[in-house]
Scaffold this active site. Structure first.
Site, mmCIF file in Angstrom:
data_model
loop_
_atom_site.group_PDB
_atom_site.id
_atom_site.type_symbol
_atom_site.label_atom_id
_atom_site.label_comp_id
_atom_site.label_asym_id
_atom_site.label_seq_id
_atom_site.Cartn_x
_atom_site.Cartn_y
_atom_site.Cartn_z
ATOM 1 N N ASP A 102 0.833 -1.198 0.000
ATOM 2 C CA ASP A 102 0.000 0.000 0.000
ATOM 3 C C ASP A 102 0.874 1.257 0.000
ATOM 4 O O ASP A 102 1.761 1.398 0.852
ATOM 5 C CB ASP A 102 -0.862 -0.054 1.282
ATOM 6 C CG ASP A 102 -1.995 0.939 1.258
ATOM 7 O OD1 ASP A 102 -2.843 0.840 0.349
ATOM 8 O OD2 ASP A 102 -2.035 1.803 2.158
ATOM 9 N N GLU A 144 1.456 -0.560 -5.043
ATOM 10 C CA GLU A 144 0.234 0.225 -5.247
ATOM 11 C C GLU A 144 0.583 1.698 -5.133
ATOM 12 O O GLU A 144 0.270 2.349 -4.145
ATOM 13 C CB GLU A 144 -0.843 -0.164 -4.216
ATOM 14 C CG GLU A 144 -2.201 0.455 -4.488
ATOM 15 C CD GLU A 144 -2.584 1.610 -3.547
ATOM 16 O OE1 GLU A 144 -3.684 2.139 -3.713
ATOM 17 O OE2 GLU A 144 -1.781 1.988 -2.664
#
Lengths: 679, 679
Positions: free
Chosen positions: B407, B436
């Site tokens: 993330d 990401e």
């Protein structure tokens, strides 16, 4: 796919790396700030970026840091004789791309690198300003500003930086008088940022590799060469010319606008296996031989051919040339006639055959019996031979020569050039080397990378519009732009271009105009101005070549283009946009025989448009677009144009225009343009 | 120009370099053979070239030597756990460009470099053959061959190379029986060249820098991801789902053709400042909170959310997934809820404010009160925090997880990733990391350079034909092709694309077909197959997002595209051309709403044509060109085509064809093509 399945179904041990090979974490190694994609850069920094004195070096790079941290960056540069870096702040262009610039104020070796760091203060100010703008409470941020200031002052004191400590102390004292509500504005201010800059609190400093830049003198990118055989300069076709005869030609060459006068070798010419007229194998007793067969009992590479004159005569000619605004360029041809003195004094520098004879130069099946090559890698050649060749160059440098046209450098080892050129330029930073390499493209570029100042090119064989455009885009927009300076010769004693053999006078004008406007460096060989192009039938060579015999040239011959060349050279001198091959842009012309381009200086204070009809036979008409967009003008805008060929000034209104160029009139047009002043 | 004149007229000292700084000449330093412009190469060799097991690495480079010398070259390669280089001979492509290749037969770290040398024997043979062809006398050359053979044998003997000495002795003995006239032919022969090769008389050996290559497992470039929130997988919208509920969905996901099942964080969720439905600031007592607010009294990053199940339940799910041909991928989100255990046990890893409160995550003016970031550069964070985060990944690796979706990696320091990923992969070479990062382009690429196996992309925001073509050309033909593997997600819990909000069912088919055929890696988030796109009005976000509440999905809902997705995933598995984003070529289609391209394997044993109508409303017709040229067929040639959507086989005769694609039927077509067999 079959293979992949095979590999996936057979159990295969993955490659495991010994655990101790893994680095312990380090906060700045690899650096937190990544600096990459630096320009200019040649061979990843192994070779010099090539520039000339006065040039502004525009440095660009990508700088990355995680998240939204603010970044500061500077270009650091220095001349090689100083250890102290000068700093120039960089600024963002767009999307993490930064730029900064510095000027090369001397000739010789420079270095630059890039430094980037986290700008903690700017990050703090950036976030604070956003919160204030959003109307958020910022009491805590102001308290953090106080702490930051205190921390930096403490650091400055403990670091003995009394100047910074004083500034910061003063700021903190002043802050006490600032009403609490105004403190948040203070922390957003430039004053706050500058106060902390004084203390140099740059953190996570990351520095790029050091990149070398070489600043040549201006003539490295802008000069006009004239090549002649001194021995052909007497008034009579039968008398061997002398340096004194060359002197007499200087006023005419100066009037034509040339600034560099280049001679093929002027050393004693070998007698063994001397070539006769038109490269015949047997010479008559009065044939002078090829000057590229260097060396005879009179001496070698540091001697002068006796019939040309003495060293004193040569220096007299050189002085006269200087007085006429010209410098002399010599030919550095690394080869010997079989009777060069070195064959006796240094047989170990040459290659000998099993029968005890010398190995002649050859390019099988061709043989060159009047020439012997050096064996650069013979056991005893290093350093003896290499030093001797360097000393030849140094000798001519000591006589005042600073420009050398090097014959066939691509057949000599790269390590030799990579050593020789810096060796000379460390003593004579203004020495220039022109590579006469006509070979495969990558070798031509590599010679320029390792040190040649200028290079012969494929220009002579590029005639059509697509050929010229493709080649010039490669030279001016791709990697070579930073290290390869193209020297556009329209002809040479070795190249009598097929195009000129049939083009007539208009073809000579076309090629001269292209060379003069496309490159800062152009050259011609004696006879071009007289439209001389008589070939050995079917070959790209001159009949009765001066390489093997004396010639006589009549510069009053009818149909000559001396006036046109004089004008072109004058326009070159007057327009800085023509002082480099760079700054070139091709524009749309509707006819495929009309090539059309602009040249401009980096600051756009001198912009020219050039159109050339490449067809030496027929007139052509083309619709052209005037590049109003160069000044962000609308398609309906106007340019003030001066036709430099006939000195007429006019206004070009609107983007779409039409021109006609006639080979019988002038096959080229050159306009100086600028935005029209408002009436 | 004014400046230049100034600089040239003022006397300026050139930069002189101390004489001792100049190198003494050396015959091979810089190397006589220049090796440059090596591909593949990432960041000049600072980063791994990225490949997968089974890949053939095609190495290319320029090799230059002076003159006409013959060159030999080899690729040297080795896995990191072996010091011994394997050698693969290279050969010339054209114009000094060479190539060679080797296959990656394991996963993990490889290295390669290039060696080039002067091939004295080939040079000798080359010249000899030319002279023989020209009918010249070659007695001396034959004598030189004798001497060469003798010299090499002597060298082999003195170098204790008894094998080579024996071969060479045998050759010389045999030569004595060869009639003198035939000896010249012998010296041109392969036999002579090979005999001397045995003695390894390579001279002037030059070796390039060593270039690292990382071989991932095959899933790094080919996998199909399905993302779901385990807590939403119960049969009832009110009951919190469990790992056991997820298990029940495995058959359906397998039938749809997915091979990677990815969960947002499954760790305990913080209670302090927990977010309510639709990201509201105040949560009801029954709101489950955002799973990205990681950590509570039940544990942190290495614990499981109690309502989902125990570690035993998780491992049971993982086993079941493996039985269904799927692996699990976890979310690695480097942030904490304010009640994460680390805030108490390691307050030194976080940033605290002047008033003693914790600093919440923020992107001014936005604030994220349920999340606290790590302070990677806090005094005591290195190595403690870095090691702890590494140990989290190692913990999940020990549980069998090998795929991590990371993330927001772009908000964490680059040195952290550059250390962490090799640290993990040294133990688990099959571990994959998906970045990401939705941020500026250079940062996205840099994360891939420093180690991420796969990357989220801008695909979600590329809809028009020029946008898609430009982006895919950048990914497949420019520098990123060697290190950046694009993972094409059609939606995510954070991205409800505007296009899908209004496109209806055809839009979902269009996006699925593009993702499935343009990249080897594609992914969808639960709900896409049901054409779910209800937004928060005006935003690119889902209404009632699962990030903040439980949802229930009915996979029998009418209008779903489960059948189409199942077919697309099957075609992906069956066609190796779809196992990578590489091998892509765009072709001409006359309509600007119809995008048309081919995908092919490097060996061309699997070639597909794909056409997609990008307009979800209207049918369009396009003239297309069948790429007969891929097989060098004339414009009148024929291809055998199989329409993979409806399994029809036919012949396409002639270059120009026409297609129609209707969004109401199938907005895309996929054909497998190959040259038609002669009748």
């Amino acid at each position: 796919m079959a293979e992949v399945k095979l590999l996936e179904t057979v159990p295969i041990e993955p490659i495991m790396i010994a655990q101790e090979a893994i680095h312990v974490p380090h906060k700045n190694d690899p650096p937190r700030l990544d600096i990459d994609h630096i320009t200019p850069l040649v061979g990843d920094g192994r070779y010099n970026v090539k520039r000339t004195i006065g040039d502004v070096v525009r440095v660009e790079c990508d700088i990355l840091i995680e998240g939204h941290e603010a970044v500061g960056a500077a270009v650091l540069w220095r001349p090689a004789d100083s250890e102290a870096w000068r700093r120039v702040p960089m600024s963002v262009i767009v999307n993490d791309r930064w730029h900064g610039e510095f000027q090369l104020n001397r000739t010789g070796q420079f270095y630059y690198c890039i430094e980037a760091w986290r700008d903690e203060v700017a990050s703090f100010q950036h976030d604070l300003a956003k919160k204030i703008a959003a109307g958020q409470k910022v009491d805590l941020e102001v308290a953090e500003g106080d702490l930051l200031l205190e921390r930096v002052e403490t650091a400055a004191k403990s670091g003995q930086d009394s100047g910074a400590a004083t500034i910061l102390h003063r700021v903190r004292q002043r802050l006490k008088t600032v009403p609490s509500a105004a403190r948040q504005q203070f922390y957003c201010s430039t004053e706050f940022h500058q106060a902390l800059q004084a203390a140099d609190i740059r953190s996570f400093v990351s520095r790029s590799n050091i990149i070398p830049v070489w600043a040549d003198r201006y003539a490295a990118r802008f000069s006009s060469w004239y090549e002649l055989f001194p021995r052909s300069q007497s008034e009579s076709p039968t008398r061997h010319g002398t340096f004194a005869d060359v002197e007499k030609r200087l006023p005419a060459l100066q009037a034509m606008g040339f600034d560099t006068l280049y001679f093929p070798p002027i050393h004693p010419i070998g007698r063994v296996n001397r070539k006769g007229k038109n490269n015949s194998l047997v010479a008559n007793s009065d044939d002078p031989g090829s000057p590229y067969a260097i060396g005879a009992e009179e001496g070698g590479h540091d001697a002068l051919h006796p019939e040309l004159g003495t060293l004193e005569d040569f220096k007299k000619l050189q002085d006269a040339a200087h007085r006429h605004g010209m410098e002399l360029a010599l030919d550095f041809a690394l080869q010997c006639a079989p009777d060069h003195p070195w064959l006796k004094s240094h047989p170990e520098w040459f290659s000998w055959r099993p029968d005890g004879t010398i190995r002649y130069a050859e390019n099988p099946p061709k043989k060159y019996e009047d020439i012997v090559n050096f064996d650069f890698y013979a056991e005893a050649a290093i350093p003896g031979l290499w030093h001797a060749l360097r000393d030849v160059v140094l000798f001519w440098c000591e006589q005042g020569i600073r420009a050398f046209r090097v014959d066939n450098p691509h057949t000599k080892p790269f390590p030799f050039w990579a050593w020789l050129i810096p060796e000379i330029q460390s003593k004579y930073p203004d020495a220039l080397f022109l590579a006469e390499a006509f070979t495969r493209p990558k070798t031509m570029y590599h010679l320029a990378e390792i040190g040649f100042s200028q290079s012969y090119t494929y220009f002579t064989w590029r005639h059509t519009k697509p050929e010229l455009e493709e080649y010039l885009v490669e030279l001016t927009e791709e990697a070579p732009r930073d290290f390869f300076r193209p020297h556009f010769f329209v002809n040479t004693p070795d190249i009598n271009p097929y195009f000129l053999q049939t083009s007539g006078r208009p073809g000579f004008l076309i090629r001269a105009a292209l060379a003069c406007t496309l490159s800062g460096l152009w050259g011609m060989y004696n006879g071009f101005e007289l439209c001389e192009a008589t070939p050995i039938p079917g070959k790209e060579e001159y009949l009765d070549s001066e390489k093997y015999q004396l010639r006589h040239w009549d510069d009053k011959a009818p149909g000559n283009i001396i006036a046109e060349i004089s004008q072109l050279n004058r326009l070159r001198r007057e327009n800085p946009a023509l002082h480099s091959h760079l700054g070139l842009r091709f524009h749309r012309a509707s006819h495929d025989q009309i090539i059309y381009y602009s040249k401009s200086t980096p600051t756009m204070d001198n912009v020219l448009l050039v159109a050339v009809n490449l067809d030496p036979i027929n007139s052509h008409v083309a619709d052209i677009e005037i590049p109003l967009w160069l000044w962000k003008l609308p398609d309906t805008g106007s340019l003030e144009a001066t036709d430099l060929i006939n000195a007429r000034r006019f206004i070009w209104a609107g983007k779409n225009q039409r021109i006609e160029l006639s080979p019988q009139g002038s096959p080229y047009a050159i306009w100086r343009i600028r935005p029209a002043r408002k009436q």
